[in-house]
Design an enzyme around this catalytic site. Structure first.
Site, PDB file in Angstrom:
ATOM      1  N   ARG A   1      42.077  41.021  50.346  1.00 59.77           N
ATOM      2  CA  ARG A   1      41.821  42.366  49.864  1.00 59.77           C
ATOM      3  C   ARG A   1      43.075  43.353  50.088  1.00 59.77           C
ATOM      4  O   ARG A   1      43.716  43.280  51.033  1.00 59.77           O
ATOM      5  CB  ARG A   1      40.787  43.122  50.323  1.00 59.77           C
ATOM      6  CG  ARG A   1      39.328  42.160  50.162  1.00 59.77           C
ATOM      7  CD  ARG A   1      38.220  43.093  50.921  1.00 59.77           C
ATOM      8  NE  ARG A   1      38.424  43.120  52.245  1.00 59.77           N
ATOM      9  CZ  ARG A   1      37.493  43.676  53.167  1.00 59.77           C
ATOM     10  NH1 ARG A   1      36.522  44.422  52.813  1.00 59.77           N
ATOM     11  NH2 ARG A   1      37.668  43.646  54.355  1.00 59.77           N
TER      12      ARG A   1
ATOM     13  N   ASN B   1      39.193  51.785  36.635  1.00 59.08           N
ATOM     14  CA  ASN B   1      38.601  52.586  37.506  1.00 59.08           C
ATOM     15  C   ASN B   1      38.433  53.990  36.687  1.00 59.08           C
ATOM     16  O   ASN B   1      39.369  54.701  36.593  1.00 59.08           O
ATOM     17  CB  ASN B   1      39.294  52.828  38.885  1.00 59.08           C
ATOM     18  CG  ASN B   1      39.138  51.576  39.656  1.00 59.08           C
ATOM     19  OD1 ASN B   1      38.256  51.431  40.293  1.00 59.08           O
ATOM     20  ND2 ASN B   1      40.179  50.617  39.627  1.00 59.08           N
TER      21      ASN B   1
ATOM     22  N   LYS C   1      33.537  47.452  36.853  1.00 64.01           N
ATOM     23  CA  LYS C   1      33.506  45.978  36.557  1.00 64.01           C
ATOM     24  C   LYS C   1      32.688  45.719  35.602  1.00 64.01           C
ATOM     25  O   LYS C   1      32.488  44.426  35.186  1.00 64.01           O
ATOM     26  CB  LYS C   1      32.997  45.372  38.140  1.00 64.01           C
ATOM     27  CG  LYS C   1      34.010  45.539  39.423  1.00 64.01           C
ATOM     28  CD  LYS C   1      33.366  45.009  40.383  1.00 64.01           C
ATOM     29  CE  LYS C   1      34.241  45.153  41.519  1.00 64.01           C
ATOM     30  NZ  LYS C   1      34.008  46.419  42.019  1.00 64.01           N
TER      31      LYS C   1
ATOM     32  N   LYS D   1      32.111  39.506  44.562  1.00 61.79           N
ATOM     33  CA  LYS D   1      31.956  40.617  44.828  1.00 61.79           C
ATOM     34  C   LYS D   1      30.619  41.364  44.145  1.00 61.79           C
ATOM     35  O   LYS D   1      30.349  41.056  43.251  1.00 61.79           O
ATOM     36  CB  LYS D   1      33.353  41.540  44.479  1.00 61.79           C
ATOM     37  CG  LYS D   1      33.751  41.079  43.178  1.00 61.79           C
ATOM     38  CD  LYS D   1      35.033  41.697  42.780  1.00 61.79           C
ATOM     39  CE  LYS D   1      35.652  41.224  41.648  1.00 61.79           C
ATOM     40  NZ  LYS D   1      37.207  41.746  41.532  1.00 61.79           N
TER      41      LYS D   1
ATOM     42  N   ASP E   1      43.673  47.881  37.800  1.00 63.07           N
ATOM     43  CA  ASP E   1      43.938  47.046  38.638  1.00 63.07           C
ATOM     44  C   ASP E   1      44.264  45.562  37.958  1.00 63.07           C
ATOM     45  O   ASP E   1      43.525  45.075  37.237  1.00 63.07           O
ATOM     46  CB  ASP E   1      42.887  46.963  39.704  1.00 63.07           C
ATOM     47  CG  ASP E   1      42.707  48.031  40.783  1.00 63.07           C
ATOM     48  OD1 ASP E   1      43.355  49.096  40.831  1.00 63.07           O
ATOM     49  OD2 ASP E   1      41.550  47.918  41.160  1.00 63.07           O
TER      50      ASP E   1
ATOM     51  N   ARG F   1      48.038  48.917  41.203  1.00 60.28           N
ATOM     52  CA  ARG F   1      47.175  50.034  40.573  1.00 60.28           C
ATOM     53  C   ARG F   1      47.976  50.778  39.622  1.00 60.28           C
ATOM     54  O   ARG F   1      49.155  51.145  40.063  1.00 60.28           O
ATOM     55  CB  ARG F   1      46.774  50.869  41.966  1.00 60.28           C
ATOM     56  CG  ARG F   1      46.207  52.290  41.296  1.00 60.28           C
ATOM     57  CD  ARG F   1      45.164  52.265  40.372  1.00 60.28           C
ATOM     58  NE  ARG F   1      43.993  51.663  40.910  1.00 60.28           N
ATOM     59  CZ  ARG F   1      42.995  52.154  41.353  1.00 60.28           C
ATOM     60  NH1 ARG F   1      43.082  53.416  42.074  1.00 60.28           N
ATOM     61  NH2 ARG F   1      41.957  51.408  41.775  1.00 60.28           N
TER      62      ARG F   1
ATOM     63  N   ARG G   1      49.793  47.092  45.737  1.00 64.54           N
ATOM     64  CA  ARG G   1      49.253  46.925  47.098  1.00 64.54           C
ATOM     65  C   ARG G   1      49.159  45.781  47.531  1.00 64.54           C
ATOM     66  O   ARG G   1      48.543  44.642  46.965  1.00 64.54           O
ATOM     67  CB  ARG G   1      47.831  47.636  46.798  1.00 64.54           C
ATOM     68  CG  ARG G   1      47.631  48.966  46.315  1.00 64.54           C
ATOM     69  CD  ARG G   1      46.442  49.276  45.986  1.00 64.54           C
ATOM     70  NE  ARG G   1      45.962  48.762  44.835  1.00 64.54           N
ATOM     71  CZ  ARG G   1      44.598  48.875  44.266  1.00 64.54           C
ATOM     72  NH1 ARG G   1      43.922  50.056  44.739  1.00 64.54           N
ATOM     73  NH2 ARG G   1      44.319  48.002  43.234  1.00 64.54           N
TER      74      ARG G   1
ATOM     75  N   GLU H   1      39.869  45.362  37.037  1.00 64.30           N
ATOM     76  CA  GLU H   1      38.916  46.628  37.135  1.00 64.30           C
ATOM     77  C   GLU H   1      39.649  47.679  36.277  1.00 64.30           C
ATOM     78  O   GLU H   1      41.033  47.922  36.206  1.00 64.30           O
ATOM     79  CB  GLU H   1      38.819  47.070  38.451  1.00 64.30           C
ATOM     80  CG  GLU H   1      37.952  46.236  39.305  1.00 64.30           C
ATOM     81  CD  GLU H   1      37.433  46.915  40.698  1.00 64.30           C
ATOM     82  OE1 GLU H   1      37.495  48.337  40.890  1.00 64.30           O
ATOM     83  OE2 GLU H   1      37.057  46.394  41.406  1.00 64.30           O
TER      84      GLU H   1
END
Length: 322
Positions: A235, A286, A128, A163, A275, A213, A227, A284
């Site tokens: 979420r 990752n 992040k 978050k 994401d 994703r 998702r 994000e």
């Protein structure tokens, strides 16, 4: 066919994983099928002395049999610089001092052994934080510990999401509606729990249509899943009850991936998951221990683990020639 490689996998205990969806396990199965030799160790098993980095590691074989999915051999002191060709750094966050220290130790062997992902790049690109380099693709974002700044951001953007800056897996993500109820209490709890600032973003109603994703392998798109959040949830992470559906990339998502590609390749970030919400908002990048390849391959009939090993084998070959 490449020569068999010695692969050391730095990850969480194997008896704790869900083999049906675990990306690290899929990578191990794929490596084993190619004839590579696997070792398993935890980050806390790393050691350094006299210029050497080694781990107390178990040779391991894996199989897709739930409850009987791995077999350890007798533990050995594996010199990661001289005896391993590849280290897969796959332990889950938190991205804490233990994680950061492991990257510093592995960086000392990265000129001889391919570490995936590159440890210095992982350390310098937390999910992040590095994404802020691509702010043009992000929703309105504030990084702060200040309640006053959070209130001003809420007044400007309406509903927000709060978050932890170094959270993972969809944990501790809160929506605050435009009336600001509980914002002060929430910031108080966050400030008591974490010393670093927190991430606050404008709430994106498009999250109801899913949080995509997208997996990139050596900068190239390998595939994606959408998702969807569960009932009564914002979420969509699979770990917190989200569900996966087949998807395609939008033009905006293709633009995001194209912008990321040269930087991923330059930084040695071979396996990355990004994401994107609502087909347009990057949230994000990752790089620590990305997931999602098992679901992607199930929907698309692809072999993402194989793509990752193709990229790794190319890199190892180039290192040995160099």
């Amino acid at each position: 066919m490449t020569q068999p490689l010695t692969v050391a996998v730095q990850m969480d205990p194997l008896d704790s994983i869900n083999i049906a969806g675990d990306s690290s396990f899929a990578l191990m199965l794929s490596a084993q099928a190619r004839g590579h030799r696997l070792f398993h160790y935890a980050a806390e098993d790393l050691n350094y002395a006299d210029g050497r980095v080694w781990a107390r590691a178990h040779p391991v074989t894996v199989q897709r049999v739930d409850g009987d999915h791995f077999t350890f051999g007798e533990a050995v002191n594996l010199d990661l610089g001289d005896e391993a060709d590849v280290v897969l750094m796959r332990q889950d966050p938190p991205f804490d001092l233990g994680y950061i220290t492991a990257t510093h130790l592995l960086e000392r062997i990265a000129d001889r052994t391919l570490v995936v992902n590159d440890p210095a790049s992982v350390r310098n690109a937390p999910e992040k934080v590095w994404v802020l380099d691509f702010a043009r693709f992000m929703p309105p974002t504030l990084v702060t510990r200040s309640l006053d700044e959070a209130r001003a951001f809420l007044a400007k953007h309406g509903a927000i999401v709060v978050k932890p800056l170094h959270g993972n897996g969809g944990k501790a993500i809160f929506k605050v509606d435009s009336d600001g109820a509980n914002l002060s209490a929430l910031i108080e709890v966050f400030n008591m729990t974490w010393r670093e600032p927190h991430m606050i973003q404008a709430f994106l109603p498009g999250v109801a249509q899913g949080d995509k994703r997208i997996v990139l392998v050596d900068g190239e798109v390998a595939g994606a899943i959408n998702r969807l959040p569960g009932e009564g949830e914002i979420r969509s992470n699979l770990a917190v009850g989200g569900s996966a559906v087949k998807t395609e990339l939008t033009a905006r998502e293709e633009e995001i991936c194209a912008a990321l590609k040269p930087e991923l390749k330059r930084r040695g970030l071979i396996f990355v998951g990004i994401d994107v919400i609502g087909g347009e908002w990057l949230t994000e990048i990752n790089v620590t221990s990305p997931t999602g390849i098992v679901a992607i391959d199930r929907f698309n009939g692809t072999d993402t683990a194989g793509m990752i090993w193709d990229a790794i084998e190319r890199r190892v070959g180039a290192m040995k020639k160099g």
